[in-house]
Design a protein around this motif. Structure first.
Motif, PDB file in Angstrom:
ATOM      1  N   LEU A 137     -35.127  32.119  15.259  1.00  0.00           N
ATOM      2  CA  LEU A 137     -36.634  31.512  14.615  1.00  0.00           C
ATOM      3  C   LEU A 137     -37.643  32.031  14.814  1.00  0.00           C
ATOM      4  N   GLU A 138     -38.215  32.386  15.653  1.00  0.00           N
ATOM      5  CA  GLU A 138     -39.140  32.820  16.750  1.00  0.00           C
ATOM      6  C   GLU A 138     -38.753  34.043  16.359  1.00  0.00           C
ATOM      7  N   ASP A 139     -37.825  35.705  16.633  1.00  0.00           N
ATOM      8  CA  ASP A 139     -37.909  36.312  16.116  1.00  0.00           C
ATOM      9  C   ASP A 139     -38.100  36.603  14.281  1.00  0.00           C
ATOM     10  N   LEU A 140     -37.140  35.847  13.522  1.00  0.00           N
ATOM     11  CA  LEU A 140     -37.330  36.314  11.947  1.00  0.00           C
ATOM     12  C   LEU A 140     -38.901  35.814  11.901  1.00  0.00           C
ATOM     13  N   GLU A 141     -40.369  34.830  12.550  1.00  0.00           N
ATOM     14  CA  GLU A 141     -41.243  34.859  12.239  1.00  0.00           C
ATOM     15  C   GLU A 141     -42.128  36.019  12.109  1.00  0.00           C
ATOM     16  N   GLU A 142     -41.520  36.834  13.396  1.00  0.00           N
ATOM     17  CA  GLU A 142     -42.135  37.457  13.836  1.00  0.00           C
ATOM     18  C   GLU A 142     -41.863  38.798  12.040  1.00  0.00           C
ATOM     19  N   ASP A 143     -41.179  38.886  11.553  1.00  0.00           N
ATOM     20  CA  ASP A 143     -40.685  40.058  10.532  1.00  0.00           C
ATOM     21  C   ASP A 143     -41.066  39.624   9.582  1.00  0.00           C
ATOM     22  N   TYR A 144     -41.468  38.231   9.155  1.00  0.00           N
ATOM     23  CA  TYR A 144     -41.182  37.101   8.137  1.00  0.00           C
ATOM     24  C   TYR A 144     -42.300  36.878   7.460  1.00  0.00           C
ATOM     25  N   GLY A 145     -43.046  36.823   8.408  1.00  0.00           N
ATOM     26  CA  GLY A 145     -44.362  35.590   8.855  1.00  0.00           C
ATOM     27  C   GLY A 145     -45.682  35.821   8.297  1.00  0.00           C
ATOM     28  N   ASP A 146     -45.352  37.324   7.456  1.00  0.00           N
ATOM     29  CA  ASP A 146     -46.527  37.844   5.775  1.00  0.00           C
ATOM     30  C   ASP A 146     -45.714  36.561   4.767  1.00  0.00           C
ATOM     31  N   ARG A 147     -44.751  37.057   5.004  1.00  0.00           N
ATOM     32  CA  ARG A 147     -43.989  35.660   3.622  1.00  0.00           C
ATOM     33  C   ARG A 147     -43.150  35.058   3.110  1.00  0.00           C
ATOM     34  N   VAL A 148     -43.358  34.088   4.656  1.00  0.00           N
ATOM     35  CA  VAL A 148     -42.901  33.600   4.836  1.00  0.00           C
ATOM     36  C   VAL A 148     -43.690  32.334   5.571  1.00  0.00           C
ATOM     37  N   THR A 149     -43.845  30.781   4.994  1.00  0.00           N
ATOM     38  CA  THR A 149     -44.800  30.156   5.594  1.00  0.00           C
ATOM     39  C   THR A 149     -42.977  29.704   6.738  1.00  0.00           C
ATOM     40  N   PHE A 150     -43.428  28.897   8.461  1.00  0.00           N
ATOM     41  CA  PHE A 150     -42.807  28.862   8.900  1.00  0.00           C
ATOM     42  C   PHE A 150     -43.373  27.194   9.841  1.00  0.00           C
ATOM     43  N   GLU A 151     -42.775  25.844   9.187  1.00  0.00           N
ATOM     44  CA  GLU A 151     -42.218  25.110   9.681  1.00  0.00           C
ATOM     45  C   GLU A 151     -41.667  24.932  10.972  1.00  0.00           C
ATOM     46  N   LYS A 152     -42.431  23.416  12.552  1.00  0.00           N
ATOM     47  CA  LYS A 152     -41.694  23.299  12.985  1.00  0.00           C
ATOM     48  C   LYS A 152     -41.846  21.622  12.643  1.00  0.00           C
TER      49      LYS A 152
END
Length: 89
Positions: A23-38
């Protein structure tokens, strides 16, 4: 369109620690388009119940209309990316 990844986890959960770097990898690539919530299921039982989380890790991908996809157990990056694309990320 808002796309959100909700990561349901607990600190004591071994498989959750396997899911984290994916998920951290994904957040690096998608962080500007997707909101990540833990979401720690021990601290947020009401939210976990609302999403009917029975096993962790559970990853829920949502768009403005609601849940697009839900994964239980460790989920690989390519499956998550496919669901993100489907959600319009």
């Amino acid at each position: 369109m808002t796309v959100t990844i909700k990561d349901f986890y607990a600190d004591w959960c071994g498989p959750c620690k396997t899911q984290d770097p994916i998920l951290e990898d994904l957040e690096e690539d998608y962080g500007d388009r997707v909101t990540f919530e833990k979401i720690d299921v021990d601290e947020n039982e009401d939210v976990a119940n609302e999403y009917q989380v029975r096993s962790i890790p559970t990853v829920v991908i949502e768009d403005d209309d609601g849940v697009v996809e839900r994964f239980v157990g460790v989920t690989q990056r390519d499956q998550l990316e496919d669901a993100l694309e489907e959600a319009g990320a």
